[in-house]
Design a protein around this motif. Structure first.
Motif, PDB file in Angstrom:
ATOM      1  N   ASN A   1      -3.796   5.166   5.028  1.00  0.00           N
ATOM      2  CA  ASN A   1      -4.524   6.315   5.564  1.00  0.00           C
ATOM      3  C   ASN A   1      -4.014   7.589   4.890  1.00  0.00           C
ATOM      4  OD1 ASN A   1      -5.037   8.629   7.525  1.00  0.00           O
ATOM      5  ND2 ASN A   1      -6.147   6.972   8.526  1.00  0.00           N
ATOM      6  N   ALA A   2      -4.905   8.527   4.637  1.00  0.00           N
ATOM      7  CA  ALA A   2      -4.562   9.730   3.876  1.00  0.00           C
ATOM      8  C   ALA A   2      -3.433  10.542   4.512  1.00  0.00           C
ATOM      9  CB  ALA A   2      -5.804  10.604   3.707  1.00  0.00           C
TER      10      ALA A   2
ATOM     11  N   TYR B   1      -0.644   9.494   5.518  1.00  0.00           N
ATOM     12  CA  TYR B   1       0.679   8.984   5.129  1.00  0.00           C
ATOM     13  C   TYR B   1       0.938   9.353   3.664  1.00  0.00           C
ATOM     14  CZ  TYR B   1       0.279   6.253   9.412  1.00  0.00           C
ATOM     15  OH  TYR B   1       0.136   5.862  10.731  1.00  0.00           O
ATOM     16  N   THR B   2       1.542  10.502   3.455  1.00  0.00           N
ATOM     17  CA  THR B   2       1.770  10.978   2.086  1.00  0.00           C
ATOM     18  C   THR B   2       3.028  10.395   1.463  1.00  0.00           C
ATOM     19  OG1 THR B   2       2.932  12.914   2.983  1.00  0.00           O
ATOM     20  CG2 THR B   2       0.568  13.146   2.545  1.00  0.00           C
TER      21      THR B   2
ATOM     22  N   ASN C   1       0.444   5.757  -0.996  1.00  0.00           N
ATOM     23  CA  ASN C   1      -0.394   6.836  -1.533  1.00  0.00           C
ATOM     24  C   ASN C   1       0.311   7.669  -2.603  1.00  0.00           C
ATOM     25  OD1 ASN C   1      -2.424   6.093   0.251  1.00  0.00           O
ATOM     26  ND2 ASN C   1      -1.770   7.533   1.827  1.00  0.00           N
TER      27      ASN C   1
ATOM     28  N   ASP D   1      -2.723  -1.199  -3.077  1.00  0.00           N
ATOM     29  CA  ASP D   1      -3.521  -0.754  -1.939  1.00  0.00           C
ATOM     30  C   ASP D   1      -3.154   0.673  -1.550  1.00  0.00           C
ATOM     31  OD1 ASP D   1      -5.535  -1.137  -0.125  1.00  0.00           O
ATOM     32  OD2 ASP D   1      -4.587  -2.809   0.933  1.00  0.00           O
ATOM     33  N   ARG D   2      -3.975   1.275  -0.705  1.00  0.00           N
ATOM     34  CA  ARG D   2      -3.742   2.629  -0.219  1.00  0.00           C
ATOM     35  C   ARG D   2      -3.671   2.630   1.302  1.00  0.00           C
ATOM     36  NH1 ARG D   2      -1.468   4.514  -4.515  1.00  0.00           N
ATOM     37  NH2 ARG D   2      -2.857   5.092  -6.252  1.00  0.00           N
TER      38      ARG D   2
ATOM     39  N   ALA E   1       0.847  -1.180   0.000  1.00  0.00           N
ATOM     40  CA  ALA E   1       0.000   0.000   0.000  1.00  0.00           C
ATOM     41  C   ALA E   1       0.890   1.239   0.000  1.00  0.00           C
ATOM     42  CB  ALA E   1      -0.911   0.005   1.224  1.00  0.00           C
TER      43      ALA E   1
ATOM     44  N   LYS F   1       1.380   5.257  -8.060  1.00  0.00           N
ATOM     45  CA  LYS F   1       0.162   4.827  -8.725  1.00  0.00           C
ATOM     46  C   LYS F   1       0.021   3.309  -8.638  1.00  0.00           C
ATOM     47  CE  LYS F   1       2.219   4.491 -13.369  1.00  0.00           C
ATOM     48  NZ  LYS F   1       2.146   4.981 -14.772  1.00  0.00           N
ATOM     49  N   HIS F   2      -1.224   2.841  -8.757  1.00  0.00           N
ATOM     50  CA  HIS F   2      -1.474   1.399  -8.749  1.00  0.00           C
ATOM     51  C   HIS F   2      -0.728   0.734  -9.906  1.00  0.00           C
ATOM     52  CE1 HIS F   2      -5.502   1.967  -6.445  1.00  0.00           C
ATOM     53  NE2 HIS F   2      -4.512   1.730  -5.621  1.00  0.00           N
TER      54      HIS F   2
END
Length: 204
Positions: free
Chosen positions: A173-174, A176-177, A147, A170-171, A145, A150-151
Motif C-alpha cells: 500500500n502506498a 508504507y514508504t 515500495n 511486489d508493492r 513487496a 526497485k523490482h
C-alpha cells in the motif's frame, strides 16, 4: 333546409339534384372533421415505442404488440437487483511451488534496518489477483513487496533466514514508504512472524 322545405315548388328533377347536393356536402364535412380530430390526438408516451413482436399464426405477417410500461419497469428492477456472478479463479492462479529458493553468501553492498511484516495470497491482503505480483510474476517463497526498493532488488535477512535470498517483485500500500512485506504460503506462519525490525543486507 329552406331549400328542402320549398322543394315542392320546383320540378322533380331539380329536387333530386338538391338531395344529391346535400349528401355531397354532408360527406365532405364528415371527412374534414375526422382529419382535424386525428391531427390533435396526443402523441404516445416513449415507452410505447418499445414493442414486442409476436408471430401471427394465421398469416405471414407479424403482429406488433406495444410493451407494457409496468413490464418494462419490472425487467429493469430485476436486472438492477441481480447479483454479479462470483468470480472463479483459474486453476493456474496459484503460487509457484517449483522454483527453488536461492541462497548466497556473497558480500552485501549495504546494510539497512527496516520493519519487516508478512502477507499471504488473499484478496483481503492483496487485490483481485493475489497470486500475481506487481511486476507480473508469480508469487513464490522468497518473493517480497517493498515500495522503496526497485523490482529485482535482492537481499538477505541473516539473523532470521541465514543466506536465503529474497527478491523484490511486489508493492505494498502506498502509505508504507519504508517497510518490507515477505510473502508466505501459510497464513499461520505470517501471523507468527508478525512485524519485526530487522537487519537487511542488500546484495545488488
Amino acid at each position: 333546409m329552406n331549400i328542402l322545405t320549398n322543394a315542392k315548388h320546383v320540378s322533380p328533377q331539380a329536387r333530386r339534384f338538391m338531395v344529391f347536393l346535400a349528401l355531397v356536402v354532408t360527406l365532405t364535412s364528415t371527412n374534414v372533421q375526422a382529419a382535424q380530430a386525428s391531427a390533435v390526438l396526443p402523441t404516445a408516451p416513449s415507452w410505447v415505442t418499445e414493442q414486442t413482436v409476436q408471430d401471427d399464426a394465421t398469416s405471414n405477417r407479424s403482429l406488433v404488440i406495444p410493451a407494457s410500461k409496468q413490464a418494462v419497469t419490472q425487467i429493469v428492477t430485476e436486472a438492477a437487483k441481480a447479483k454479479p456472478a462470483k468470480k472463479k479463479w483459474n486453476t493456474t492462479n496459484a503460487p509457484d511451488l517449483t522454483t527453488p529458493v536461492e541462497y548466497s553468501n556473497a558480500p552485501a553492498i549495504r546494510t539497512i534496518n527496516v520493519p519487516v511484516s508478512a502477507y499471504n495470497s488473499e484478496v483481503g491482503q492483496t487485490d483481485s489477483s493475489p497470486f500475481t505480483t506487481a511486476d507480473g510474476s508469480q508469487v513464490r517463497d522468497g518473493i517480497v513487496a517493498a515500495n522503496f526498493l526497485k523490482h529485482g532488488t535482492k537481499f538477505r535477512i541473516p539473523d532470521h533466514f541465514g543466506d536465503k535470498v529474497f527478491e523484490v517483485h511486489d508493492r505494498m500500500n502506498a502509505r508504507y514508504t519504508y517497510k518490507i512485506d515477505l510473502w508466505m504460503l501459510n497464513k499461520s506462519d505470517a501471523r507468527k512472524w508478525g512485524v519485526k525490525n530487522v537487519k537487511v543486507e542488500i546484495l545488488n
